[in-house]
Design an enzyme around this catalytic site. Structure first.
Site, PDB file in Angstrom:
ATOM      1  CE  LYS A 153      28.959  22.684 -21.399  1.00 37.58           C
ATOM      2  NZ  LYS A 153      28.883  21.871 -20.180  1.00 37.58           N
ATOM      3  CB  SER A 176      26.535  18.834 -21.068  1.00 33.17           C
ATOM      4  OG  SER A 176      27.179  19.578 -20.075  1.00 33.17           O
ATOM      5  CB  SER A 212      29.088  18.197 -18.002  1.00 36.78           C
ATOM      6  OG  SER A 212      27.792  17.645 -17.896  1.00 36.78           O
TER       7      SER A 212
END
Lengths: 94, 481
Positions: B75, B150, B174
């Site tokens: 990420k 996210s 997330s």
């Protein structure tokens, strides 16, 4: 929320909002705050606040011994403006 | 299907070279990512170089790490030394960190291949990856739909077969929610289990790094590699890390499962409910006992979270001011006259650098911490957080794990929830409570909807008991084959 309150919060948050942003946020933040106000109805008498979750095995501080960090040049390398070994910013003290 | 362990085994045995794996991974990304936008940066030269180094190490008889040759996408909130790290924000569009996050360093030490940085909601604020400053990621099952957020990009990388594993971060769901919406495994560990050093902070008392993988065993292995005490994160636990992979394949006979009635109320899609209940029934056939539990403060989780997380975010994002790194924009002359040139620069930089949702959350967070409102909102929410924690503690006195849906609905369409921030916030209702309580939770795929949209089964365990939830997830996964 009214625009004056939004302007005050934006000052605290160091955000420069456009007039259009101020109006939109006044509406949106107002609705969200109205929603979170539902917490008022909960009885929290005698309940301690949780700032951060304590877990069984807590962390102890390390020995107070100097350890290497970033090299000076590395720390400055990504600066928008750096001179004389420091970060350069607009004048703020007369 | 390629998994973390099948690749690691093949590389270890010499059946395939790490370089071949790296080339294959890059080819897949080139082929599939244009339509999915899972990646923001591809570290082409770096991954090939590290693959060759692993092959050379193997050739001279060196010991290979536990993830040798295994591609793990990262990420873009995790710092990677020498490789751009943007947090999907214009604020950091060109930022190249001078240090690796601890989890990145641990993956490197385990000889993992790091092909690139994945798309996300800006500064981890969102549930759909639509808040990325560089365009959303798409759900591989249906590209008109979001992959969730996210950590959407990391979920897509795994769900679309580009990498067998990835790292995401989970503050309010997330990792778990995008895992559910894309059909892969996603794990949020106990708060403090994995170091946050090098994870660009959103909400420090809630953020945790965790793995996505195609299977429970893969997630367990990656978790073992990244978990453990880190002197550079004062919230990281000193506790010994159990063998998470050992939990896979362990019998779940006799485990007591709690089903929280509050998670099966209105708002839950009937197909999601049916799929989750079928999985619970299967676990019962495996010898688990099932009972109802009561998590009384569930409906207050959204309000509690959006006060506390935004307050912490407003503090954490104060560092983005144009001074030391990232974007810098000079203030207008007008603004400089009113506030001074320095504050005008702060304002102009932050206005240009932050997107709509980030500004919204900074404003909300600043408000709830401000004079006259702190007690009514922030302090109050902290007290409700204690009540939510106590709900879980009371439930876990009677059950070993809690099983429920991860998300109230399957993947929603791009643009469906963007006009109403509250609607987006409410979709996190089942993942927020475990974050507030600091307990470990994970999502594992269960039967998809008739339209083929993935559904996630969420398993929540007591603090430090990731092994329990991994065993249950693996038992279900074995049945679901």
């Amino acid at each position: 929320m009214d625009v004056a309150q939004i302007r005050h919060v934006a000052e605290l948050a160091e955000l420069s909002l456009t007039e259009e942003e101020e109006k939109r946020l006044a509406d949106e933040i107002g609705r969200i705050v109205a929603y979170v106000k539902e917490l008022d109805a909960i009885d929290t008498e005698g309940v301690p606040p949780t700032a951060h979750v304590p877990t069984a095995a807590g962390a102890e501080a390390r020995e107070d011994v100097v350890q290497a960090g970033l090299e000076h040049d590395e720390a400055l390398a990504q600066a928008p403006r750096a001179e004389h070994g420091g970060f350069v910013v607009p004048v703020f003290v007369e | 299907m390629e998994t973390v362990s099948s690749i690691a085994d093949a590389v270890k045995k010499g059946e395939v070279s790490a370089e071949e794996i790296a080339r294959r991974t890059l080819a897949r990304i080139d082929e599939r990512d244009a339509g999915l936008h899972a990646f923001l940066t591809i570290a082409r030269d770096e991954v090939l170089a590290s693959a060759r180094a692993i092959d050379e190490k193997r050739a001279r008889g060196g010991t290979l790490g536990a993830l040798a040759g295994v591609p793990v996408a990262l990420k873009d909130a995790l710092t990677t030394r020498g490789t751009r790290t943007t947090c999907a924000s214009k604020m950091l569009e060109a930022w190249v960190p001078p240090y690796d996050a601890t989890v990145v360093a641990r993956l490197r030490a385990a000889d993992a291949l790091l092909p690139g940085k994945t798309n996300m909601d800006e500064f981890a604020m969102g549930s759909s990856t639509e808040n990325s400053a560089f365009g959303p990621a798409k759900n591989p099952r249906d590209t008109t739909r979001t992959p969730g957020g996210s950590s959407g990009g990391s979920a897509v990388a795994v769900a679309s077969g580009m990498t067998p594993a990835s790292l995401g971060s989970d503050t309010g769901g997330s990792i778990r929610q995008p895992a559910a919406l894309t059909g892969c495994v996603g794990v949020k560990p106990t708060y403090g289990r994995v170091s946050r050093f090098g994870l660009v902070a959103f909400a420090s008392s809630l953020d945790q790094v965790g793995p996505f993988a195609t299977d429970v065993r893969g997630a367990a292995r990656v978790l073992s590699v990244i978990a453990g005490r880190d002197g550079r994160d004062s919230t990281s636990l000193a506790a010994e890390v159990p063998d998470f992979e050992d939990a896979v394949g362990k019998s779940v006979r006799g485990l007591r499962i709690g089903v929280p009635e509050e998670y099966f109320a209105s708002g839950l899609d009937p197909e999601v409910e049916a799929s989750v209940r079928a999985a619970i029934a299967a676990l019962e056939r495996d010898g688990c006992t099932v009972q109802n539990v009561h998590l009384a403060h569930t409906n207050h989780a959204v309000a509690t979270y959006y006060v506390l997380a935004t307050a912490e975010a407003s503090s954490n994002l104060a560092r983005f001011d144009g001074v030391r790194y990232g974007l810098r924009v000079s203030g207008s002359e007008d603004s400089a006259k009113k506030r001074g040139a320095l504050r005008a620069m702060y304002g102009a930089t932050r206005d240009a650098g932050f997107g709509v949702e980030v500004k919204r959350r900074i404003m909300l967070g600043t408000f709830v911490l401000s004079g006259g409102y702190y007690d009514a909102y922030y302090l109050k929410a902290q007290k409700v957080r204690t009540l939510i924690r106590r709900d879980f503690e009371a439930a876990f006195a009677n059950v070993d794990a809690i099983v429920c849906p991860t998300s109230p609905t399957p993947a929603f369409r791009l643009g469906e929830k963007t006009s109403d921030p509250l609607a987006m916030y409410l979709s996190d209702v089942y993942t927020l409570p475990a974050s507030l309580a600091g307990v470990p939770a994970m999502s594992v795929p269960c039967a998809p909807t008739k339209a083929g949209l993935p559904v996630g089964l969420q398993i929540v365990a007591p603090s430090m008991k990731e092994t329990t939830m991994l065993s249950i997830a693996a038992a279900w996964e074995a049945r679901a084959q």
